[in-house]
Design a protein around this motif. Structure first.
Motif, PDB file in Angstrom:
ATOM      1  N   HIS A   1       0.814  -1.216   0.000  1.00  0.00           N
ATOM      2  CA  HIS A   1       0.000   0.000   0.000  1.00  0.00           C
ATOM      3  C   HIS A   1       0.850   1.271   0.000  1.00  0.00           C
ATOM      4  O   HIS A   1       0.483   2.257  -0.633  1.00  0.00           O
ATOM      5  CB  HIS A   1      -0.996  -0.018   1.161  1.00  0.00           C
ATOM      6  N   ARG A   2       1.985   1.243   0.693  1.00  0.00           N
ATOM      7  CA  ARG A   2       2.885   2.420   0.645  1.00  0.00           C
ATOM      8  C   ARG A   2       3.411   2.635  -0.760  1.00  0.00           C
ATOM      9  O   ARG A   2       3.507   3.774  -1.232  1.00  0.00           O
ATOM     10  CB  ARG A   2       4.025   2.256   1.638  1.00  0.00           C
ATOM     11  N   LEU A   3       3.781   1.563  -1.439  1.00  0.00           N
ATOM     12  CA  LEU A   3       4.273   1.686  -2.811  1.00  0.00           C
ATOM     13  C   LEU A   3       3.174   2.217  -3.734  1.00  0.00           C
ATOM     14  O   LEU A   3       3.461   2.949  -4.675  1.00  0.00           O
ATOM     15  CB  LEU A   3       4.783   0.340  -3.330  1.00  0.00           C
ATOM     16  N   GLY A   4       1.946   1.856  -3.459  1.00  0.00           N
ATOM     17  CA  GLY A   4       0.821   2.327  -4.272  1.00  0.00           C
ATOM     18  C   GLY A   4       0.642   3.813  -4.201  1.00  0.00           C
ATOM     19  O   GLY A   4       0.194   4.450  -5.160  1.00  0.00           O
ATOM     20  N   SER A   5       1.029   4.419  -3.103  1.00  0.00           N
ATOM     21  CA  SER A   5       0.856   5.875  -2.969  1.00  0.00           C
ATOM     22  C   SER A   5       1.906   6.638  -3.781  1.00  0.00           C
ATOM     23  O   SER A   5       1.745   7.831  -4.003  1.00  0.00           O
ATOM     24  CB  SER A   5       0.957   6.277  -1.494  1.00  0.00           C
ATOM     25  N   TYR A   6       2.961   5.966  -4.240  1.00  0.00           N
ATOM     26  CA  TYR A   6       3.994   6.628  -5.031  1.00  0.00           C
ATOM     27  C   TYR A   6       3.755   6.487  -6.528  1.00  0.00           C
ATOM     28  O   TYR A   6       4.227   7.284  -7.299  1.00  0.00           O
ATOM     29  CB  TYR A   6       5.369   6.060  -4.701  1.00  0.00           C
ATOM     30  N   ALA A   7       3.061   5.450  -6.920  1.00  0.00           N
ATOM     31  CA  ALA A   7       2.900   5.185  -8.369  1.00  0.00           C
ATOM     32  C   ALA A   7       1.752   5.980  -8.953  1.00  0.00           C
ATOM     33  O   ALA A   7       0.938   6.526  -8.339  1.00  0.00           O
ATOM     34  CB  ALA A   7       2.678   3.704  -8.601  1.00  0.00           C
TER      35      ALA A   7
END
Length: 58
Positions: free
Chosen positions: A52-58
């Motif tokens: 989910h953290r990675l999703g906020s960057y993409a």
């Protein structure tokens, strides 16, 4: 006679991204695949949080 020394003041160069949006997508896919194969609840919680953290960057 003294010589004057020039102190150069340099501005930091513009920061460049280490990872592209495609890299984040690939990492998320890899994490999703790993999450499907693990059964340990603590590991799954860590994977889910990172996903989910990675999703906020993409």
């Amino acid at each position: 006679m003294e010589t004057a020394q020039m102190n150069e003041v340099r501005e930091p160069s513009r920061a460049r991204a280490l990872l592209s949006n495609n890299d984040f997508r690939l990492l998320r896919q890899a994490l999703a695949s790993h999450a499907r194969s693990t059964e340990e609840p603590e590991e799954l919680a860590r994977i889910s949080a990172l996903y989910h953290r990675l999703g906020s960057y993409a």
